[in-house]
Design an enzyme around this catalytic site. Structure first.
Site, PDB file in Angstrom:
ATOM      1  N   ARG A  24       0.834  -1.208   0.000  1.00 36.84           N
ATOM      2  CA  ARG A  24       0.000   0.000   0.000  1.00 36.84           C
ATOM      3  C   ARG A  24       0.873   1.265   0.000  1.00 36.84           C
ATOM      4  NH1 ARG A  24      -0.680   4.724   2.636  1.00 36.84           N
ATOM      5  NH2 ARG A  24      -0.389   3.683   4.642  1.00 36.84           N
ATOM      6  N   HIS A 217       5.270   4.303  12.509  1.00 37.08           N
ATOM      7  CA  HIS A 217       5.442   4.200  11.054  1.00 37.08           C
ATOM      8  C   HIS A 217       6.523   5.218  10.665  1.00 37.08           C
ATOM      9  CE1 HIS A 217       3.480   3.939   6.913  1.00 37.08           C
ATOM     10  NE2 HIS A 217       4.123   5.078   6.793  1.00 37.08           N
ATOM     11  N   HIS A 219       9.514   6.663   8.145  1.00 39.83           N
ATOM     12  CA  HIS A 219      10.146   6.726   6.823  1.00 39.83           C
ATOM     13  C   HIS A 219      11.630   7.016   7.041  1.00 39.83           C
ATOM     14  CE1 HIS A 219       6.754   6.720   3.826  1.00 39.83           C
ATOM     15  NE2 HIS A 219       6.118   6.680   4.986  1.00 39.83           N
ATOM     16  N   CYS A 250       4.426   9.468  -0.206  1.00 41.88           N
ATOM     17  CA  CYS A 250       3.047   9.931  -0.394  1.00 41.88           C
ATOM     18  C   CYS A 250       3.068  11.077  -1.398  1.00 41.88           C
ATOM     19  CB  CYS A 250       2.468  10.406   0.939  1.00 41.88           C
ATOM     20  SG  CYS A 250       0.864  11.201   0.786  1.00 41.88           S
ATOM     21  N   ASN A 259       9.719   4.056   2.962  1.00 43.01           N
ATOM     22  CA  ASN A 259       9.501   3.555   4.315  1.00 43.01           C
ATOM     23  C   ASN A 259      10.776   2.891   4.815  1.00 43.01           C
ATOM     24  OD1 ASN A 259       6.396   3.575   4.927  1.00 43.01           O
ATOM     25  ND2 ASN A 259       6.578   3.015   2.787  1.00 43.01           N
TER      26      ASN A 259
HETATM   27  N1  COA Z   1     -13.414   5.214  -3.589  1.00 44.88           N
HETATM   28  C1  COA Z   1     -13.643   5.512  -4.896  1.00 44.88           C
HETATM   29  N2  COA Z   1     -14.033   6.701  -5.311  1.00 44.88           N
HETATM   30  C2  COA Z   1     -14.238   7.652  -4.384  1.00 44.88           C
HETATM   31  C3  COA Z   1     -14.021   7.406  -3.023  1.00 44.88           C
HETATM   32  C4  COA Z   1     -13.595   6.123  -2.641  1.00 44.88           C
HETATM   33  N3  COA Z   1     -13.342   5.819  -1.368  1.00 44.88           N
HETATM   34  N4  COA Z   1     -14.303   8.517  -2.346  1.00 44.88           N
HETATM   35  C5  COA Z   1     -14.658   9.442  -3.230  1.00 44.88           C
HETATM   36  N5  COA Z   1     -14.614   8.921  -4.484  1.00 44.88           N
HETATM   37  C6  COA Z   1     -14.897   9.575  -5.739  1.00 44.88           C
HETATM   38  C7  COA Z   1     -16.244  10.240  -5.760  1.00 44.88           C
HETATM   39  O1  COA Z   1     -17.220   9.326  -6.157  1.00 44.88           O
HETATM   40  C8  COA Z   1     -16.030  11.339  -6.763  1.00 44.88           C
HETATM   41  O2  COA Z   1     -16.026  10.789  -8.046  1.00 44.88           O
HETATM   42  P1  COA Z   1     -16.556  11.618  -9.305  1.00 44.88           P
HETATM   43  O3  COA Z   1     -15.650  12.801  -9.427  1.00 44.88           O
HETATM   44  O4  COA Z   1     -16.418  10.662 -10.425  1.00 44.88           O
HETATM   45  O5  COA Z   1     -17.949  11.986  -8.950  1.00 44.88           O
HETATM   46  C9  COA Z   1     -14.616  11.772  -6.482  1.00 44.88           C
HETATM   47  O6  COA Z   1     -13.973  10.632  -5.899  1.00 44.88           O
HETATM   48  C10 COA Z   1     -14.538  12.939  -5.529  1.00 44.88           C
HETATM   49  O7  COA Z   1     -15.290  12.630  -4.373  1.00 44.88           O
HETATM   50  P2  COA Z   1     -15.440  13.629  -3.136  1.00 44.88           P
HETATM   51  O8  COA Z   1     -16.356  12.998  -2.146  1.00 44.88           O
HETATM   52  O9  COA Z   1     -15.761  15.003  -3.636  1.00 44.88           O
HETATM   53  O10 COA Z   1     -14.040  13.572  -2.500  1.00 44.88           O
HETATM   54  P3  COA Z   1     -12.800  14.523  -2.670  1.00 44.88           P
HETATM   55  O11 COA Z   1     -12.513  14.852  -4.083  1.00 44.88           O
HETATM   56  O12 COA Z   1     -12.945  15.619  -1.673  1.00 44.88           O
HETATM   57  O13 COA Z   1     -11.682  13.504  -2.193  1.00 44.88           O
HETATM   58  C11 COA Z   1     -10.938  11.696  -0.824  1.00 44.88           C
HETATM   59  C12 COA Z   1     -11.636  13.020  -0.864  1.00 44.88           C
HETATM   60  C13 COA Z   1     -10.608  11.391   0.621  1.00 44.88           C
HETATM   61  C14 COA Z   1     -11.865  10.633  -1.375  1.00 44.88           C
HETATM   62  C15 COA Z   1      -9.665  11.750  -1.691  1.00 44.88           C
HETATM   63  O14 COA Z   1      -8.943  12.900  -1.390  1.00 44.88           O
HETATM   64  C16 COA Z   1      -8.790  10.546  -1.499  1.00 44.88           C
HETATM   65  O15 COA Z   1      -9.154   9.420  -1.817  1.00 44.88           O
HETATM   66  N6  COA Z   1      -7.569  10.757  -0.992  1.00 44.88           N
HETATM   67  C17 COA Z   1      -6.664   9.681  -0.718  1.00 44.88           C
HETATM   68  C18 COA Z   1      -5.309  10.225  -0.457  1.00 44.88           C
HETATM   69  C19 COA Z   1      -4.373   9.107  -0.107  1.00 44.88           C
HETATM   70  O16 COA Z   1      -4.653   7.930  -0.211  1.00 44.88           O
HETATM   71  N7  COA Z   1      -3.183   9.510   0.314  1.00 44.88           N
HETATM   72  C20 COA Z   1      -2.166   8.599   0.650  1.00 44.88           C
HETATM   73  C21 COA Z   1      -2.379   7.930   1.946  1.00 44.88           C
HETATM   74  S1  COA Z   1      -1.701   8.820   3.302  1.00 44.88           S
HETATM   75 ZN    ZN Z   2       4.097   6.203   5.074  1.00 41.42          ZN
END
Ligand code: COA
Ligand code: ZN
Length: 323
Positions: A24, A217, A219, A250, A259
């Protein structure tokens, strides 16, 4: 703290849990698409090496983390091995529903010690991210899943600098109140040093967090990860994250490098007399596999030097043909 979910009995004090995050955290920032079958092979090699907690993927927005967009395909393929747990990272209820449909049984939710980082990473303040995490933690608890909560940027933030331990501890307490089994403090950008680990562990304990519900955790961005593990062990913490092959980073944490490598951690724990159940040569096989998949030389310390046999003085676990 929720009295309904007491911490697990903390019996074996010389046993360390190695929580593998390679599939991941290790892969999420890689831009070249990695086939699902290669991710599966990486996990299979990690299981064969004896790892029992492997964070397999994340059910986040595929637009945010394209590399892990195949989470729904990968999870049903994960080898069902005895006593192996495959937590998946989930940001919201949508992610939990996808994880549930794929057959996941353990979850990690995430927030951070600073608003600036959570806003860049997931577009929310810490408070809002905890609101988003609450129903995820609750639903996962109803399903009987194991639950972890990450507190990223616990040692320093790429946007606001130094982080007081009390900020990270406050967030950890909130996550525990919401029901997570374990909190994991992340040094997302690898700036922490041992004194900070001691201070943060002390602050967490003083706030009532049991040692066996704390994980770290690290890095290795600035080469301090193993020193930080040593400080965590001294402070009584027994769970550490690592990534076989030292992959990781990230996309929303500028300057974040790999990591702590699982092979470096395993060597250190073996040579220091800790029990952990993970086989160094097996981890090296997984590390070599992922390095080859990514088309890079294996750059970790123990990946290059191998282990060491104290009875003969010879290195171990090096690929055939290397002197
Ligand atoms: N799985 C799949 N799609 C998702 C989702 C999920 N868990 N959560 C939101 N989405 C989709 C929505 O359906 C939407 O899709 P669309 O544009 O096709 O309609 C889009 O993502 C935006 O959704 P929204 O609710 O407005 O969220 P956002 O744009 O504010 O994003 C997160 C918020 C949290 C979903 C997003 O920032 C994210 O997934 N971040 C992960 C960051 C990460 O993993 N970082 C590394 C780990 S530390
Ligand atoms: Zn990390």
């Amino acid at each position: 703290m929720d009295p309904a979910s007491p911490p697990p009995p903390d019996t074996v004090r010389d046993t360390v849990r190695i929580y593998e995050v390679g599939p991941r955290d290790g892969l999420q920032n890689e831009s070249v698409p990695i086939p699902t079958v290669a991710k599966l092979r990486y996990v299979e090699l990690l299981v064969a090496a004896g790892l029992r907690e492997i964070e397999a993927t994340s059910f986040v927005s595929p637009a945010a983390i394209p590399q892990l967009a195949d989470a729904g395909e990968l999870v049903p393929l994960l080898p069902a091995a005895d006593g192996v747990r495959y937590p998946v990272l989930v940001p919201n209820e949508r992610g939990l529903a996808r994880a549930e449909a794929a057959g996941a049984r353990a979850v990690a939710v995430f927030t951070a010690a600073t608003d600036a980082f959570t806003e860049r990473n997931i577009g929310m303040t810490i408070a809002r991210s905890l609101e988003a995490a609450a129903p995820v933690i609750r639903r996962a608890g109803d399903l009987g899943w194991w639950r972890r909560g990450y507190v990223s940027t616990a040692f320093g933030c790429p946007y606001t600098g130094a982080v007081e331990p009390s900020l990270a501890v406050d967030v950890a307490i909130r996550l525990l109140e919401l029901g997570v089994d374990e909190v994991c403090f992340g040094d997302t950008i690898g700036v922490g040093v041992p004194g900070q680990v001691a201070a943060l562990t002390g602050a967490a304990r003083a706030a009532g967090v049991p040692l066996d519900r704390i994980a770290y955790h690290f890095h290795d961005t600035r080469g301090t990860a193993l020193a930080n593990v040593a400080a965590g062990l001294d402070a009584g913490v027994r769970c550490f994250d690592a990534s076989a092959g030292g992959t990781g980073g990230c996309p929303y944490a500028p300057g974040a490098a790999g990591n702590l490598a699982t092979e470096d951690l395993v060597y250190f724990l073996d040579a220091s007399g800790w029990t952990h159940g993970v086989d160094l040569e097996g981890v090296l096989a997984a590390a070599r596999f992922i390095a080859a998949t990514l088309g890079r030389p294996l750059a970790t310390k123990v990946g290059q030097a191998g282990g060491w046999d104290p009875t003969s003085g010879a290195p171990t676990g090096r690929p055939a043909g290397r002197a």
